[in-house]
Design a protein around this motif. Structure first.
Motif, PDB file in Angstrom:
ATOM      1  N   ALA A  39       0.852  -0.713   0.147  1.00 44.42           N
ATOM      2  CA  ALA A  39       0.190   0.196  -0.096  1.00 44.42           C
ATOM      3  C   ALA A  39       0.598   1.475   0.202  1.00 44.42           C
ATOM      4  O   ALA A  39       0.720   2.061  -0.339  1.00 44.42           O
ATOM      5  CB  ALA A  39      -1.100   0.034   1.422  1.00 44.42           C
ATOM      6  N   THR A  40       2.073   1.082   0.628  1.00 46.08           N
ATOM      7  CA  THR A  40       3.065   2.294   0.576  1.00 46.08           C
ATOM      8  C   THR A  40       3.489   2.602   0.277  1.00 46.08           C
ATOM      9  O   THR A  40       3.147   3.820  -1.159  1.00 46.08           O
ATOM     10  CB  THR A  40       4.129   1.760   1.795  1.00 46.08           C
ATOM     11  OG1 THR A  40       3.502   2.056   2.813  1.00 46.08           O
ATOM     12  CG2 THR A  40       4.383   3.651   1.878  1.00 46.08           C
ATOM     13  N   TYR A  41       4.084   1.658  -1.171  1.00 48.62           N
ATOM     14  CA  TYR A  41       4.367   1.595  -2.693  1.00 48.62           C
ATOM     15  C   TYR A  41       3.420   1.820  -3.614  1.00 48.62           C
ATOM     16  O   TYR A  41       3.742   2.905  -4.763  1.00 48.62           O
ATOM     17  CB  TYR A  41       5.133   0.359  -3.356  1.00 48.62           C
ATOM     18  CG  TYR A  41       6.045  -0.313  -2.644  1.00 48.62           C
ATOM     19  CD1 TYR A  41       7.000   0.183  -1.714  1.00 48.62           C
ATOM     20  CD2 TYR A  41       6.194  -1.772  -1.553  1.00 48.62           C
ATOM     21  CE1 TYR A  41       8.354   0.243  -1.107  1.00 48.62           C
ATOM     22  CE2 TYR A  41       7.240  -1.972  -1.434  1.00 48.62           C
ATOM     23  CZ  TYR A  41       8.065  -1.682  -0.875  1.00 48.62           C
ATOM     24  OH  TYR A  41       8.938  -1.818  -0.030  1.00 48.62           O
ATOM     25  N   ALA A  42       2.540   1.827  -3.791  1.00 50.88           N
ATOM     26  CA  ALA A  42       1.206   1.440  -5.036  1.00 50.88           C
ATOM     27  C   ALA A  42       1.005   3.901  -4.068  1.00 50.88           C
ATOM     28  O   ALA A  42       0.711   4.752  -4.479  1.00 50.88           O
ATOM     29  CB  ALA A  42      -0.060   1.223  -4.259  1.00 50.88           C
ATOM     30  N   VAL A  43       0.607   4.117  -2.962  1.00 46.72           N
ATOM     31  CA  VAL A  43       0.470   5.706  -2.400  1.00 46.72           C
ATOM     32  C   VAL A  43       1.070   6.233  -3.138  1.00 46.72           C
ATOM     33  O   VAL A  43       1.721   7.294  -4.018  1.00 46.72           O
ATOM     34  CB  VAL A  43       0.082   5.866  -1.593  1.00 46.72           C
ATOM     35  CG1 VAL A  43       0.081   7.393  -0.814  1.00 46.72           C
ATOM     36  CG2 VAL A  43      -1.282   5.163  -1.276  1.00 46.72           C
ATOM     37  N   ASN A  44       2.922   6.182  -2.821  1.00 48.73           N
ATOM     38  CA  ASN A  44       4.070   6.904  -3.405  1.00 48.73           C
ATOM     39  C   ASN A  44       3.935   7.070  -4.533  1.00 48.73           C
ATOM     40  O   ASN A  44       4.499   8.183  -4.882  1.00 48.73           O
ATOM     41  CB  ASN A  44       5.724   6.020  -2.408  1.00 48.73           C
ATOM     42  CG  ASN A  44       5.187   6.789  -0.996  1.00 48.73           C
ATOM     43  OD1 ASN A  44       4.973   7.432  -0.326  1.00 48.73           O
ATOM     44  ND2 ASN A  44       5.422   6.116  -0.247  1.00 48.73           N
ATOM     45  N   GLY A  45       4.442   5.705  -5.087  1.00 49.95           N
ATOM     46  CA  GLY A  45       4.421   5.672  -7.032  1.00 49.95           C
ATOM     47  C   GLY A  45       3.214   6.287  -7.202  1.00 49.95           C
ATOM     48  O   GLY A  45       3.762   7.131  -7.957  1.00 49.95           O
ATOM     49  N   ALA A  46       1.576   6.418  -7.427  1.00 51.41           N
ATOM     50  CA  ALA A  46       0.568   7.324  -7.321  1.00 51.41           C
ATOM     51  C   ALA A  46       0.716   8.463  -7.295  1.00 51.41           C
ATOM     52  O   ALA A  46       0.506   8.827  -8.316  1.00 51.41           O
ATOM     53  CB  ALA A  46      -0.477   6.835  -6.873  1.00 51.41           C
ATOM     54  N   LEU A  47       1.672   9.370  -6.080  1.00 55.83           N
ATOM     55  CA  LEU A  47       1.959  10.787  -5.896  1.00 55.83           C
ATOM     56  C   LEU A  47       3.140  10.770  -7.039  1.00 55.83           C
ATOM     57  O   LEU A  47       2.778  12.167  -7.818  1.00 55.83           O
ATOM     58  CB  LEU A  47       2.588  10.481  -4.660  1.00 55.83           C
ATOM     59  CG  LEU A  47       1.149  10.934  -3.636  1.00 55.83           C
ATOM     60  CD1 LEU A  47       1.591  10.604  -2.400  1.00 55.83           C
ATOM     61  CD2 LEU A  47       0.318  12.184  -3.916  1.00 55.83           C
ATOM     62  N   ALA A  48       3.829   9.942  -7.291  1.00 54.68           N
ATOM     63  CA  ALA A  48       5.148  10.436  -8.018  1.00 54.68           C
ATOM     64  C   ALA A  48       4.456  10.084  -9.444  1.00 54.68           C
ATOM     65  O   ALA A  48       5.132  11.451 -10.071  1.00 54.68           O
ATOM     66  CB  ALA A  48       6.577   9.120  -7.993  1.00 54.68           C
ATOM     67  N   LEU A  49       3.548   9.767 -10.232  1.00 55.77           N
ATOM     68  CA  LEU A  49       3.609  10.107 -11.128  1.00 55.77           C
ATOM     69  C   LEU A  49       2.585  10.886 -11.483  1.00 55.77           C
ATOM     70  O   LEU A  49       2.549  11.929 -12.725  1.00 55.77           O
ATOM     71  CB  LEU A  49       1.882   8.614 -11.078  1.00 55.77           C
ATOM     72  CG  LEU A  49       1.275   8.666 -13.039  1.00 55.77           C
ATOM     73  CD1 LEU A  49       3.025   8.371 -14.190  1.00 55.77           C
ATOM     74  CD2 LEU A  49       0.713   7.310 -13.237  1.00 55.77           C
ATOM     75  N   LEU A  50       1.369  11.191 -10.106  1.00 54.04           N
ATOM     76  CA  LEU A  50       0.454  12.332 -10.620  1.00 54.04           C
ATOM     77  C   LEU A  50       1.602  14.074 -10.642  1.00 54.04           C
ATOM     78  O   LEU A  50       1.775  14.776 -11.563  1.00 54.04           O
ATOM     79  CB  LEU A  50       0.354  12.217  -8.987  1.00 54.04           C
ATOM     80  CG  LEU A  50      -0.963  13.866  -9.259  1.00 54.04           C
ATOM     81  CD1 LEU A  50      -1.331  13.856 -10.310  1.00 54.04           C
ATOM     82  CD2 LEU A  50      -1.565  14.084  -7.706  1.00 54.04           C
ATOM     83  N   ILE A  51       2.773  13.178 -10.277  1.00 51.51           N
ATOM     84  CA  ILE A  51       3.994  14.371 -10.019  1.00 51.51           C
ATOM     85  C   ILE A  51       4.593  14.687 -11.202  1.00 51.51           C
ATOM     86  O   ILE A  51       4.531  16.194 -11.830  1.00 51.51           O
ATOM     87  CB  ILE A  51       4.906  14.936  -8.780  1.00 51.51           C
ATOM     88  CG1 ILE A  51       4.455  14.873  -7.588  1.00 51.51           C
ATOM     89  CG2 ILE A  51       6.185  16.017  -9.127  1.00 51.51           C
ATOM     90  CD1 ILE A  51       5.260  14.864  -6.130  1.00 51.51           C
ATOM     91  N   LEU A  52       4.774  13.902 -12.329  1.00 48.52           N
ATOM     92  CA  LEU A  52       5.489  13.842 -12.928  1.00 48.52           C
ATOM     93  C   LEU A  52       4.974  14.468 -14.484  1.00 48.52           C
ATOM     94  O   LEU A  52       4.567  14.440 -15.186  1.00 48.52           O
ATOM     95  CB  LEU A  52       6.051  12.166 -13.299  1.00 48.52           C
ATOM     96  CG  LEU A  52       5.969  12.133 -14.868  1.00 48.52           C
ATOM     97  CD1 LEU A  52       7.970  12.350 -15.215  1.00 48.52           C
ATOM     98  CD2 LEU A  52       6.798  10.266 -14.828  1.00 48.52           C
ATOM     99  N   VAL A  53       3.340  13.917 -14.205  1.00 45.77           N
ATOM    100  CA  VAL A  53       2.140  14.254 -15.316  1.00 45.77           C
ATOM    101  C   VAL A  53       1.722  15.294 -15.012  1.00 45.77           C
ATOM    102  O   VAL A  53       2.472  16.220 -16.407  1.00 45.77           O
ATOM    103  CB  VAL A  53       1.028  12.992 -15.233  1.00 45.77           C
ATOM    104  CG1 VAL A  53       0.310  13.759 -15.798  1.00 45.77           C
ATOM    105  CG2 VAL A  53       1.305  12.162 -15.616  1.00 45.77           C
TER     106      VAL A  53
END
Length: 221
Positions: free
Chosen positions: A185-199
């Protein structure tokens, strides 16, 4: 080497040879600043560890449980109307361990009654555990406890040992596995935030390019 050098070495050797090897820091409060062993002191209201057995009939007579009518003596060491799972899980003889972290030798241990707090007339701070065991054993009228009573995780019940003191060791350090649900769950949340920042960064870059181009066109026009 000259005479002065030899004299310095001799003086240094004599200095270190006169230093006392008494431990001042490793045995807490055992020696004073001059290396003399401290006098014994009284310690009152000392809490005793629970005495654990595999059969309550093995408890000393003064520690054998007796509950009121319609109540039962449960694994938490108290009398209750019903020994529920939650109550049974509070067994002090399990030292806050369960599952595969609970040694097999401790699984069937149950506590005797609580030993009243004791006063130790000659308390050695550097040997406190032994002093407490002796005083608590005397309070419970345990004879020759050095042979009949062990210590949790050191001497289990068997042979001459009929009971163990629940002197619980520190809880083991938790071992994390990075494929557990918490970490996923931690990886998923942080990964989603990183993807959002990249987009957002890509979109912001393109948007600013068009604004800059329009500004340049107005300026050149």
């Amino acid at each position: 080497m000259g005479f002065r050098g030899l004299a310095k070495q001799a003086a240094t050797f004599a200095l270190f040879a006169s230093v006392s090897a008494s431990q001042l820091w490793h045995d807490v409060n055992r020696y004073d600043a001059h290396g003399n062993e401290c006098l014994y002191r009284e310690k009152s209201d000392v809490v005793c560890s629970r005495l654990c057995v595999t059969d309550l009939s093995s408890c000393p007579t003064s520690l054998q449980p007796s509950c009121p009518d319609n109540q039962s003596f449960c694994a938490d060491g108290e009398c209750h109307d019903e020994c529920t799972d939650d109550i049974q899980a509070q067994n002090p003889c399990h030292c806050s361990r369960s599952g595969n972290k609970l040694p097999s030798e401790a699984q069937n241990l149950v506590p005797c009654l609580t030993i009243p707090n004791v006063t130790i007339q000659q308390f050695h701070a550097w040997n406190s555990e032994e002093d407490i065991r002796i005083a608590c054993g005397a309070e419970a009228n345990i004879t020759d406890q050095s042979k009949t009573v062990g210590v949790w995780d050191k001497n289990w019940i068997g042979g001459d040992i009929e009971a163990v003191w629940a002197e619980c060791p520190a809880a083991p350090t938790p071992n994390y596995k990075y494929n557990e649900s918490y970490w996923i769950a931690t990886y998923a949340v942080n990964g989603a935030l990183a993807l959002l920042i990249l987009v957002w960064s890509v979109y912001k870059g393109f948007a600013e390019q068009s604004v800059r181009a329009a500004t340049l066109n107005k300026t050149s026009g």
